[in-house]
Write a protein that holds these residues in place. Structure first.
Motif, PDB file in Angstrom:
ATOM      1  N   LEU A 346       0.880  -1.121  -0.203  1.00  0.00           N
ATOM      2  CA  LEU A 346      -0.010   0.022   0.022  1.00  0.00           C
ATOM      3  C   LEU A 346       0.656   1.212   0.109  1.00  0.00           C
ATOM      4  O   LEU A 346       0.345   2.309   0.071  1.00  0.00           O
ATOM      5  CB  LEU A 346      -0.829   0.005   1.186  1.00  0.00           C
ATOM      6  CG  LEU A 346      -2.039  -0.899   1.155  1.00  0.00           C
ATOM      7  CD1 LEU A 346      -2.599  -1.168   2.541  1.00  0.00           C
ATOM      8  CD2 LEU A 346      -3.060  -0.623   0.314  1.00  0.00           C
ATOM      9  N   THR A 350       7.423   2.145   6.228  1.00  0.00           N
ATOM     10  CA  THR A 350       7.865   2.253   7.648  1.00  0.00           C
ATOM     11  C   THR A 350       7.354   1.318   8.538  1.00  0.00           C
ATOM     12  O   THR A 350       8.235   0.674   9.325  1.00  0.00           O
ATOM     13  CB  THR A 350       7.525   3.630   8.251  1.00  0.00           C
ATOM     14  OG1 THR A 350       8.192   4.587   7.373  1.00  0.00           O
ATOM     15  CG2 THR A 350       7.786   3.835   9.442  1.00  0.00           C
TER      16      THR A 350
ATOM     17  N   ILE B  42      13.450   7.234  11.069  1.00  0.00           N
ATOM     18  CA  ILE B  42      12.039   7.011  11.469  1.00  0.00           C
ATOM     19  C   ILE B  42      11.932   5.851  11.431  1.00  0.00           C
ATOM     20  O   ILE B  42      10.917   5.235  12.482  1.00  0.00           O
ATOM     21  CB  ILE B  42      11.265   7.610  10.107  1.00  0.00           C
ATOM     22  CG1 ILE B  42      11.044   9.060   9.997  1.00  0.00           C
ATOM     23  CG2 ILE B  42       9.767   7.243  10.020  1.00  0.00           C
ATOM     24  CD1 ILE B  42      10.503   9.689   8.941  1.00  0.00           C
ATOM     25  N   GLN B  43      12.608   4.681  10.763  1.00  0.00           N
ATOM     26  CA  GLN B  43      12.185   3.491  10.768  1.00  0.00           C
ATOM     27  C   GLN B  43      13.149   2.614  11.917  1.00  0.00           C
ATOM     28  O   GLN B  43      13.047   1.357  11.922  1.00  0.00           O
ATOM     29  CB  GLN B  43      12.518   2.723   9.346  1.00  0.00           C
ATOM     30  CG  GLN B  43      11.620   3.289   8.522  1.00  0.00           C
ATOM     31  CD  GLN B  43      11.818   3.103   7.078  1.00  0.00           C
ATOM     32  OE1 GLN B  43      13.064   2.723   6.694  1.00  0.00           O
ATOM     33  NE2 GLN B  43      10.964   3.436   6.164  1.00  0.00           N
ATOM     34  N   GLY B  44      14.052   3.344  12.637  1.00  0.00           N
ATOM     35  CA  GLY B  44      14.644   2.647  13.640  1.00  0.00           C
ATOM     36  C   GLY B  44      15.831   1.684  13.030  1.00  0.00           C
ATOM     37  O   GLY B  44      15.744   0.770  13.513  1.00  0.00           O
ATOM     38  N   ARG B  45      16.309   2.281  12.233  1.00  0.00           N
ATOM     39  CA  ARG B  45      17.490   1.460  11.606  1.00  0.00           C
ATOM     40  C   ARG B  45      18.634   2.249  11.477  1.00  0.00           C
ATOM     41  O   ARG B  45      18.514   3.635  11.405  1.00  0.00           O
ATOM     42  CB  ARG B  45      17.474   0.740  10.514  1.00  0.00           C
ATOM     43  CG  ARG B  45      16.751   1.493   9.093  1.00  0.00           C
ATOM     44  CD  ARG B  45      16.021   0.483   8.221  1.00  0.00           C
ATOM     45  NE  ARG B  45      15.578   1.590   7.193  1.00  0.00           N
ATOM     46  CZ  ARG B  45      16.136   2.041   6.266  1.00  0.00           C
ATOM     47  NH1 ARG B  45      17.290   2.215   6.126  1.00  0.00           N
ATOM     48  NH2 ARG B  45      15.521   2.966   5.414  1.00  0.00           N
ATOM     49  N   VAL B 232       5.132  10.054  -2.335  1.00  0.00           N
ATOM     50  CA  VAL B 232       4.113   9.479  -1.627  1.00  0.00           C
ATOM     51  C   VAL B 232       3.336  10.696  -0.746  1.00  0.00           C
ATOM     52  O   VAL B 232       4.104  11.464  -0.455  1.00  0.00           O
ATOM     53  CB  VAL B 232       4.731   8.567  -0.491  1.00  0.00           C
ATOM     54  CG1 VAL B 232       3.822   8.182   0.602  1.00  0.00           C
ATOM     55  CG2 VAL B 232       5.211   7.231  -1.061  1.00  0.00           C
ATOM     56  N   PRO B 233       2.097  10.792  -0.789  1.00  0.00           N
ATOM     57  CA  PRO B 233       0.954   9.706  -1.072  1.00  0.00           C
ATOM     58  C   PRO B 233       0.841   9.773  -2.645  1.00  0.00           C
ATOM     59  O   PRO B 233      -0.183   8.950  -2.898  1.00  0.00           O
ATOM     60  CB  PRO B 233       0.021  10.144  -0.224  1.00  0.00           C
ATOM     61  CG  PRO B 233      -0.055  11.447  -0.267  1.00  0.00           C
ATOM     62  CD  PRO B 233       1.655  11.875   0.032  1.00  0.00           C
ATOM     63  N   ARG B 401       6.719  11.239   3.159  1.00  0.00           N
ATOM     64  CA  ARG B 401       6.985  10.150   2.329  1.00  0.00           C
ATOM     65  C   ARG B 401       6.940   8.775   3.275  1.00  0.00           C
ATOM     66  O   ARG B 401       6.495   7.829   2.990  1.00  0.00           O
ATOM     67  CB  ARG B 401       8.211  10.249   1.644  1.00  0.00           C
ATOM     68  CG  ARG B 401       8.486   8.896   1.128  1.00  0.00           C
ATOM     69  CD  ARG B 401       9.472   8.960  -0.390  1.00  0.00           C
ATOM     70  NE  ARG B 401       9.607   7.669  -0.624  1.00  0.00           N
ATOM     71  CZ  ARG B 401      10.501   7.314  -1.713  1.00  0.00           C
ATOM     72  NH1 ARG B 401      11.380   8.221  -2.172  1.00  0.00           N
ATOM     73  NH2 ARG B 401      10.587   6.046  -2.089  1.00  0.00           N
ATOM     74  N   TRP B 402       7.778   8.882   4.381  1.00  0.00           N
ATOM     75  CA  TRP B 402       7.825   7.807   5.431  1.00  0.00           C
ATOM     76  C   TRP B 402       6.687   7.526   6.193  1.00  0.00           C
ATOM     77  O   TRP B 402       7.130   6.617   7.285  1.00  0.00           O
ATOM     78  CB  TRP B 402       9.202   7.531   5.951  1.00  0.00           C
ATOM     79  CG  TRP B 402      10.355   7.602   4.866  1.00  0.00           C
ATOM     80  CD1 TRP B 402      10.924   8.765   4.459  1.00  0.00           C
ATOM     81  CD2 TRP B 402      10.692   6.551   3.931  1.00  0.00           C
ATOM     82  NE1 TRP B 402      11.636   8.372   3.259  1.00  0.00           N
ATOM     83  CE2 TRP B 402      11.515   7.106   2.957  1.00  0.00           C
ATOM     84  CE3 TRP B 402      10.063   5.192   3.791  1.00  0.00           C
ATOM     85  CZ2 TRP B 402      11.976   6.277   2.028  1.00  0.00           C
ATOM     86  CZ3 TRP B 402      10.865   4.407   2.698  1.00  0.00           C
ATOM     87  CH2 TRP B 402      11.593   5.042   1.857  1.00  0.00           C
ATOM     88  N   THR B 403       5.625   8.048   6.108  1.00  0.00           N
ATOM     89  CA  THR B 403       4.475   8.018   7.076  1.00  0.00           C
ATOM     90  C   THR B 403       3.144   7.607   6.427  1.00  0.00           C
ATOM     91  O   THR B 403       2.628   6.853   6.945  1.00  0.00           O
ATOM     92  CB  THR B 403       4.340   9.420   7.861  1.00  0.00           C
ATOM     93  OG1 THR B 403       5.554   9.938   8.278  1.00  0.00           O
ATOM     94  CG2 THR B 403       3.286   9.356   9.040  1.00  0.00           C
ATOM     95  N   LEU B 404       3.176   8.143   5.344  1.00  0.00           N
ATOM     96  CA  LEU B 404       1.850   7.770   4.671  1.00  0.00           C
ATOM     97  C   LEU B 404       1.855   6.606   3.740  1.00  0.00           C
ATOM     98  O   LEU B 404       2.782   6.488   2.916  1.00  0.00           O
ATOM     99  CB  LEU B 404       1.252   9.253   4.007  1.00  0.00           C
ATOM    100  CG  LEU B 404       0.881  10.271   4.745  1.00  0.00           C
ATOM    101  CD1 LEU B 404       0.316  11.512   3.992  1.00  0.00           C
ATOM    102  CD2 LEU B 404      -0.046   9.926   5.893  1.00  0.00           C
ATOM    103  N   PRO B 405       0.688   6.015   3.501  1.00  0.00           N
ATOM    104  CA  PRO B 405       0.478   5.242   2.518  1.00  0.00           C
ATOM    105  C   PRO B 405       0.230   5.688   1.231  1.00  0.00           C
ATOM    106  O   PRO B 405      -0.117   7.028   1.100  1.00  0.00           O
ATOM    107  CB  PRO B 405      -0.698   4.176   2.815  1.00  0.00           C
ATOM    108  CG  PRO B 405      -1.389   4.834   3.785  1.00  0.00           C
ATOM    109  CD  PRO B 405      -0.542   5.910   4.305  1.00  0.00           C
ATOM    110  N   ARG B 406       0.067   5.219  -0.044  1.00  0.00           N
ATOM    111  CA  ARG B 406      -0.096   5.512  -1.181  1.00  0.00           C
ATOM    112  C   ARG B 406      -1.690   5.876  -1.676  1.00  0.00           C
ATOM    113  O   ARG B 406      -2.359   4.815  -1.293  1.00  0.00           O
ATOM    114  CB  ARG B 406       0.493   4.622  -2.164  1.00  0.00           C
ATOM    115  CG  ARG B 406       0.558   5.026  -3.699  1.00  0.00           C
ATOM    116  CD  ARG B 406       1.232   3.973  -4.367  1.00  0.00           C
ATOM    117  NE  ARG B 406       2.481   3.883  -4.224  1.00  0.00           N
ATOM    118  CZ  ARG B 406       2.979   2.462  -3.837  1.00  0.00           C
ATOM    119  NH1 ARG B 406       2.355   1.531  -3.770  1.00  0.00           N
ATOM    120  NH2 ARG B 406       4.308   2.327  -3.468  1.00  0.00           N
TER     121      ARG B 406
END
Lengths: 615, 483
Positions: A346, A350, B42-45, B232-233, B401-406
């Motif tokens: 989708l 993240t 944001i993604q913890g890496r 994104v989105p 971009r790294w928070t929302l779906p498309r």
């Protein structure tokens, strides 16, 4: 003799060959011509769910059988939880009436039986190979097919025949397209004209009973669909970023809307059933790892449980508890993978890392426990490979908290996100009737609102003693399939906590001469022990002759094993009932009338694991 | 000397050209870096941290950007059979060319007046058309996408191209209308004039930034900007889960690299235009250019000293990093990487300190600063302010971009035509009406209040919503299920 068998024999008399109360369920053997009538009667009696359909080849079976081939149907009564096995011997003409008119799920199952045994199902709309390549010669599960035989296969299946069937059902006339596709010309250059007076299909209704049957490919077309539109033919897969594993879906697009879809599987077919026939029961366990490799140990336990049922063996309380704990943990990580990758489809990347970070920690525990991360082979017939290591329970509790934090985080990201909700709600809806007709089980079925969970319906390993709930959806769309899994993660965590709080002490292997290996002391210092060890390793656990079907609640649904034993240490026939197979059979019907993006999203939501799908 | 003065104009044009290209081409890799490290954060890496210059200098992952360029340039350039070679090769050039040209109209600082006879604007192109150039150029970018999608002879590319074309065309309209409302607000199409106007104060204290005068316009513009740059989105043109990589599926090597760079250049350009129109451009709030130039003597020591202190702090932090983390970690030159950069920053600290001290000394002695210095100082401050705002906005793009779906294709179209277009038309109308009254811009901030009120009335009374509000939970757990 059970009440059911008495009533069946009274009703059908000599049209049955024999009735038998098996260790697992009542079983009846009938004459092929009586099949449709008996099945109709059984469905009337409540057995509305086709659990499994499989062929058996009795060529080398020690006990004489009425015919070389047989088709075995397992039916289930969802209301009362009864099961029945119907065995239909196959005559010399290899013909058996098809049940596709009654269950949509029978379509692929019968194709598989044809593929593997060469059994012809009369009335099947499209009887062609499914797991093996279309150029393959012979039927590999037949006992006279050599296990190591190799065949060079080259050409891809164009799938034009199936696509043509589906498009015709929608009123498209295709000679041009078929010719062009066969010639390898791009189909998109040519319009497809609708036949005059072609019937237009309404929305997929589905009658309230489970046996609702539709002709092949009666999917949903949007209202006012333009049958004169130019179609574009696209292969989604087998190597496509969103085809989780190697699946191929061949779609005809009108703009971005899928008007017809055909699924092809078998890209990961590696002959699980054939291979295990030559292995001892315990040596089959590593093969089961590779079925649903996202939750390998659930498969181990399901297989061991089936063998134990055939042996009539009761495992120790500690084994049961550990199987529950590790099984539920496997279920959690399986759901994490499913939801995480689904959200990637989708476009929400993240969440994937939030889930995979904790999944890695679970794998670290598995690594310490079993010595392997992905394919653990932790189950053994009669118990487990080894006991918990010191501090395993504490590790699991820590990781559970982290899992719950990650789930909460992801839920916060998506639960009230308008974009997400618009993308998944009322998309690719599968009503309960359709799901049952296709033989769906597990979270996918529960998402349609059917409360069927083997942990509740046929509790095993002491599941009846744990306090947990089943989670069901209400609509059966992508949203429900995702959130049922979210809910189940929480329930599994509940079960694990309870099981850890009252983990009984004791051995993790039964004390039975013919099943468990003797102690090392016994093996090295005692000739009886050594011989026992030797016989067990080389000849395997001897399972009494007969047949047994046993199912566990896998991460994707009912993971069943139908084992026919000839009394030796190796399964004569080891049939796996794969939940993904049934789910994916419905995929073309699910996505027709929807857009490509929705098809991708719903493919993720039914969680197809190719290892289990193709075996 | 006349020939020198004449050629100074030409020299200024060349310098401006170099400067604006340099800013775009340095911010672009920084944005790529920001995207990678930001997503990792944001993604913890940890994010990229392996590539190293000479095996030593990793620069916190910045070396990866360089490594990528080398990789892309040296990769084999595959042109698949059956493509239309001319358009296939043309497409990436167009796509990469557009953001470069669009960026040219962005003023990165106010006009520099070095003397009474010599002044140069700090945008490469100082056109009378101004923002019309922006409309003209962004409309062209759709050609690159169409050519790439069509010429690739791949169905995924074609679908991606179609999606992208429809999306770009649809979102250009509300975007343009939002910009037109901004033109009405400031009464100019000149970006630099617009920024100057944003230096005035609203109600005596608030800078008249576009975001305060036109909040609705800001939301419309930035939404459309997301769509225009395919992020994104709105990244369905490339939606890798569906269309593999959309219109650039068939590209490889540096041709793909051009698409990749163009994506980030477009991001920077969109960000720069947003900053120019809505976030006050190069304006430092409450300090217009005139003040910066006039009070350079008192301001310079503070500004330069402050910058020096920042560098000093960075230098100190790197020493701490060395002590805590890298000392003796590998046992080779890599251990000392933080120290090298710490020394560089320390040099900067010393240089800034010296400069600030010198200015302070000059002013203290009552002497005048050289005439060329105050304007250059003002320009330097403004360029820094502009870059800081731009980087912040780029970070917001990354964040979203790294928070929302498309979205889905049809949902994007719905949003564009059914929501953004009417809203932007209404915004334009309202702005026009409000600008007619005697108080001018002072009352513009009531526009969003009016809009929200009307939307509420619309939803509540005029068109009671048929739109389905998505349910946030429909699960049944346990006992209720069987009931």
């Amino acid at each position: 003799m059970s009440d059911l068998l008495a009533r069946v024999s009274e009703h059908f008399g000599d049209r049955l060959i024999e009735t038998l109360q098996g260790v697992d369920m009542p079983s009846l053997r009938l004459r092929p011509e009586a099949l449709l009538d008996v099945v109709a009667w059984l469905v009337e009696d409540g057995f509305g769910f086709l659990t499994d359909l499989a062929g058996v080849d009795y060529l080398k079976f020690p006990k004489a059988q009425p015919s070389r081939f047989a088709v075995v149907y397992h039916l289930y009564d969802m209301a009362s939880g009864r099961r029945v096995r119907v065995t239909c011997p196959v005559g010399d003409d290899l013909k058996v009436p098809s049940l596709t008119g009654r269950w949509q799920g029978a379509d692929w199952l019968e194709r598989e039986a044809w593929d593997q045994y060469g059994i012809l199902f009369e009335g099947h709309p499209n009887l062609k190979r499914i797991l093996n390549h279309h150029e393959f010669v012979g039927h590999p599960l037949r006992k006279d097919y050599p296990i190591r035989a190799r065949q060079p296969l080259s050409e891809n299946d164009a799938l034009v025949d199936e696509m043509a069937l589906r498009l015709r059902a929608r009123g498209y006339v295709l000679p041009e397209v078929e010719r062009d596709l066969l010639a390898g010309i791009r189909g998109s250059d040519h319009g497809v004209e609708a036949a005059p007076g072609a019937p237009s299909h309404g929305s997929r209704g589905g009658s309230p009973v489970a046996v609702a049957a539709r002709p092949v490919g009666q999917g949903r077309l949007p209202e006012g669909a333009d049958l004169h539109a130019e179609l574009m033919f696209v292969n989604l897969g087998p190597s496509h970023p969103a085809s989780h594993g190697t699946l191929r879906t061949f779609v005809a697009l009108d703009g971005e809307t899928i008007v017809a879809a055909v699924a092809e599987i078998g890209y990961l077919h590696r002959g699980f059933e054939k291979s295990t026939e030559s292995q001892t029961y315990n040596a089959c366990v590593p093969y089961t790892d590779r079925l649903n490799y996202c939750s390998a140990m659930l498969n181990n336990f399901a297989f061991c449980k089936a063998v134990e049922k055939a042996l009539g063996l009761t495992i120790t309380p500690r084994t049961k508890a550990i199987r529950v704990i590790i099984g539920e943990l496997s279920r959690i990580i399986d759901h994490l993978v499913c939801i995480g990758t689904n959200l990637v489809d989708l476009g929400a990347l993240t969440n994937f890392w939030y889930f995979f970070n904790v999944r890695e920690k679970v794998y670290t525990i598995f690594d310490k426990l079993t010595g392997a991360r992905l394919t653990n082979s932790y189950g053994r017939v009669g118990g487990l490979a080894r006991d918990f290591y010191d501090g395993c329970g504490a590790d699991i509790l820590v990781v559970l908290t982290e899992i719950e934090a990650a789930v909460a985080e992801v839920e916060t990201l998506v639960k009230r996100n308008r974009i997400f909700l618009e993308r998944v709600q009322d998309i690719c809806v599968v009503p309960a009737a359709m799901a049952l007709s296709y033989g769906w089980t597990g979270p996918n079925l529960r998402a349609t609102g059917v409360d069927y969970d083997l942990r509740k319906a046929e509790p095993y390993d002491g599941y009846e003693t744990y306090d947990f709930e089943t989670v069901t959806g209400t609509v059966g769309d992508t949203y429900d399939r995702i959130f049922v899994r979210f809910g189940e993660i929480g329930q599994s965590a509940r079960i694990i906590r309870q099981a850890l709080s009252r983990l009984p002490e004791g051995p993790v292997m039964v004390e039975a001469k013919g099943v468990s290996l003797p102690s090392k002391d016994d093996t090295y210092n005692n000739i009886e022990g050594l011989m026992n060890h030797f016989k067990l390793v080389f000849e395997g656990v001897k399972v009494p002759a007969g047949e047994v079907y046993d199912a566990s609640e896998g991460a994707n649904g009912e993971l069943g094993f139908y084992i026919v034993s000839d009394g030796s240490g190796r399964p004569y026939r080891n049939r796996c009932r794969p939940p993904s197979f049934m789910s994916f059979a419905a995929f073309p019907d699910m996505i027709e009338g929807h857009m490509v993006a929705d098809a991708i999203a719903s493919l993720g939501s039914i969680n197809i694991i190719a290892g289990e799908l193709d075996r | 000397m006349t020939w020198l003065m004449e050629s100074a104009d030409y020299l200024a044009v060349v310098l401006r050209l170099v400067l604006s290209a340099a800013i775009l081409l340095t911010v672009m890799p920084l944005t790529i870096y920001l995207e990678r490290k930001g997503s990792a954060f944001i993604q913890g890496r940890p994010g990229p941290n392996r590539a190293a210059l000479f095996g030593v200098f990793r620069m916190g992952g910045l070396a990866h950007v360089l490594a990528d360029v080398i990789k892309l340039v040296s990769k084999e350039d595959i042109i698949p059979a059956g493509v239309n070679r001319f358009y296939f090769k043309l497409a990436p050039i167009i796509v990469a060319f557009i953001p470069l040209t669009t960026f040219m109209i962005v003023p990165i600082a106010d006009v520099i007046r070095l003397s009474d006879t010599f002044a140069t604007p700090m945008a490469t192109l100082q056109l009378d058309g101004g923002l019309l150039w922006f409309f003209a150029m962004t409309s062209l970018s759709v050609y690159g996408v169409v050519f790439a999608g069509w010429a690739s002879n791949s169905k995924f590319s074609l679908l991606g191209g179609i999606r992208s074309t429809a999306q770009l065309l649809s979102y250009e309209i509300p975007m343009a209308l939002a910009v037109v409302a901004m033109m009405l607000t400031y009464g100019t199409v000149q970006p630099n004039e617009m920024v100057r106007a944003q230096g005035e104060l609203l109600w005596g204290f608030l800078p008249q930034w576009g975001i305060f005068l036109q909040p609705l316009g800001f939301i419309l513009f930035i939404t459309c900007a997301f769509a225009e740059i395919n992020r994104v989105p709105f990244d369905l043109a490339e939606g890798e889960a569906e269309l593999v990589a959309g219109y650039h599926t068939e590209y490889s090597g540096m041709r793909f690299g051009l698409f990749f760079m163009a994506e980030y250049m477009a991001l920077v350009t969109s960000g720069a235009l947003t900053v120019t129109m809505f976030l006050g451009g190069w304006q430092l709030p409450w300090l217009p250019t005139e003040r910066l130039v006039a009070d350079a003597g008192t301001l310079m020591p503070w500004f330069i000293g402050g910058a020096g202190l920042l560098l000093g702090a960075a230098s100190g932090r790197l020493i701490r990093h060395y002590q805590e983390y890298t000392r003796g970690r590998w046992g080779d030159a890599r251990d000392f990487e933080p120290l090298v950069f710490s020394a560089l920053f320390a040099l900067g600290f010393i240089a800034h300190g010296a400069a600030a001290g010198w200015v302070w000394g000059v002013v203290k002695a009552g002497e005048a600063l050289p005439g060329w210095l105050p304007p250059l100082f003002a320009a330097g401050v403004q360029i820094s302010v502009f870059t800081a705002k731009l980087l912040f906005l780029c970070w917001c793009f990354v964040w979203v971009r790294w928070t929302l779906p498309r979205f889905r294709y049809d949902q994007v179209m719905d949003l564009g035509w059914k929501s953004l277009l009417p809203l932007s038309l209404f915004n334009l109308l309202l702005t026009g009406v409000l600008m007619l009254q005697p108080w001018g811009r002072e009352v513009l901030p009531v526009a969003p209040v009016v809009t929200l009120g009307l939307m509420w009335v619309w939803k509540r009374y005029l068109v009671p919503s048929q739109a389905r509000v998505p349910a946030t939970s429909r699960l049944v757990v346990g006992e209720e299920a069987s009931a």
